[in-house]
Design a protein around this motif. Structure first.
Motif, PDB file in Angstrom:
ATOM      1  N   GLU A 121      45.391  47.246  38.464  1.00 56.55           N
ATOM      2  CA  GLU A 121      45.967  46.179  37.644  1.00 56.55           C
ATOM      3  C   GLU A 121      46.421  46.761  36.314  1.00 56.55           C
ATOM      4  O   GLU A 121      45.682  47.496  35.660  1.00 56.55           O
TER       5      GLU A 121
ATOM      6  N   GLU B 265      49.105  40.306  35.505  1.00 59.79           N
ATOM      7  CA  GLU B 265      49.187  38.903  35.104  1.00 59.79           C
ATOM      8  C   GLU B 265      49.833  38.888  33.738  1.00 59.79           C
ATOM      9  O   GLU B 265      49.524  39.704  32.877  1.00 59.79           O
TER      10      GLU B 265
ATOM     11  N   PRO C 113      47.596  34.630  42.703  1.00 66.27           N
ATOM     12  CA  PRO C 113      46.493  35.212  41.936  1.00 66.27           C
ATOM     13  C   PRO C 113      45.776  36.295  42.747  1.00 66.27           C
ATOM     14  O   PRO C 113      45.704  36.231  43.961  1.00 66.27           O
TER      15      PRO C 113
ATOM     16  N   TYR D 242      41.384  36.186  39.215  1.00 66.75           N
ATOM     17  CA  TYR D 242      42.288  35.158  38.689  1.00 66.75           C
ATOM     18  C   TYR D 242      42.310  33.931  39.592  1.00 66.75           C
ATOM     19  O   TYR D 242      42.076  34.030  40.796  1.00 66.75           O
TER      20      TYR D 242
ATOM     21  N   SER E 195      50.163  31.259  33.791  1.00 65.17           N
ATOM     22  CA  SER E 195      50.161  32.648  34.244  1.00 65.17           C
ATOM     23  C   SER E 195      51.255  32.890  35.276  1.00 65.17           C
ATOM     24  O   SER E 195      51.538  32.026  36.115  1.00 65.17           O
TER      25      SER E 195
ATOM     26  N   PHE F  78      51.928  35.921  38.100  1.00 65.12           N
ATOM     27  CA  PHE F  78      51.315  37.058  38.764  1.00 65.12           C
ATOM     28  C   PHE F  78      52.426  37.840  39.474  1.00 65.12           C
ATOM     29  O   PHE F  78      53.277  37.243  40.122  1.00 65.12           O
TER      30      PHE F  78
END
Length: 155
Positions: free
Chosen positions: A76, A114, A138, A142, A148, A150
């Motif tokens: 990530e 994110e 997500p 998350y 948000s 993604f």
């Protein structure tokens, strides 16, 4: 002689980096409700599952970014940030390319991120899309959140 731009591991507690991360957190809280802000503070960026880098030209901080290992096949992107005064100089793209290259070297099959959903985040959305990231649901811890966006990149 012009200083050379370099990307190197760095300490998120370093004074100029800390100031940039504090700017980042202030901006995230100005754009999204507190429960939708997933930016990390300095102490959380020092966790063992996170590697942190900066882009510098001489002593000038141009950008920062981090890579978090979610599992051996999935990373990530965290804390991608360029100071307001240094935007549009290519440092953000250089950091993104570096994070993608490191993710590939680590053998990740997927790299995700994110970011926010408001218009203020459109430049980030365009940057990530230009590198091949596509919208996804997500991931990790998350949950669905209207604040948000993604995105993921198959490596």
């Amino acid at each position: 002689m012009t200083p050379t731009r370099r990307i190197a591991p760095d300490d998120p507690a370093r004074e100029d980096v800390r100031a940039l991360l504090e700017e980042h957190l202030r901006d995230m809280h100005a754009q999204s409700p507190a429960e939708s802000v997933h930016a990390l503070d300095v102490s959380r960026l020092k966790r063992p599952d996170i590697t942190f880098w900066t882009v510098r030209e001489g002593d000038t901080l141009l950008a920062c970014g981090a890579l978090r290992e979610l599992d051996p096949a999935h990373g990530e992107i965290k804390s991608m940030r360029t100071p307001h005064a240094r935007r549009r100089c290519g440092a953000g793209r250089a950091m993104l390319e570096h994070l993608i290259a490191v993710a590939r070297q680590r053998g990740y099959r997927r790299l995700s991120l994110e970011t926010g959903s408001t218009a203020a985040f459109e430049p980030a959305h365009r940057l990530y899309a230009s590198a091949g990231f596509v919208p996804c649901g997500p991931f990790g811890d998350y949950r669905p959140d209207p604040h948000s966006v993604f995105m993921t990149l198959a490596l």
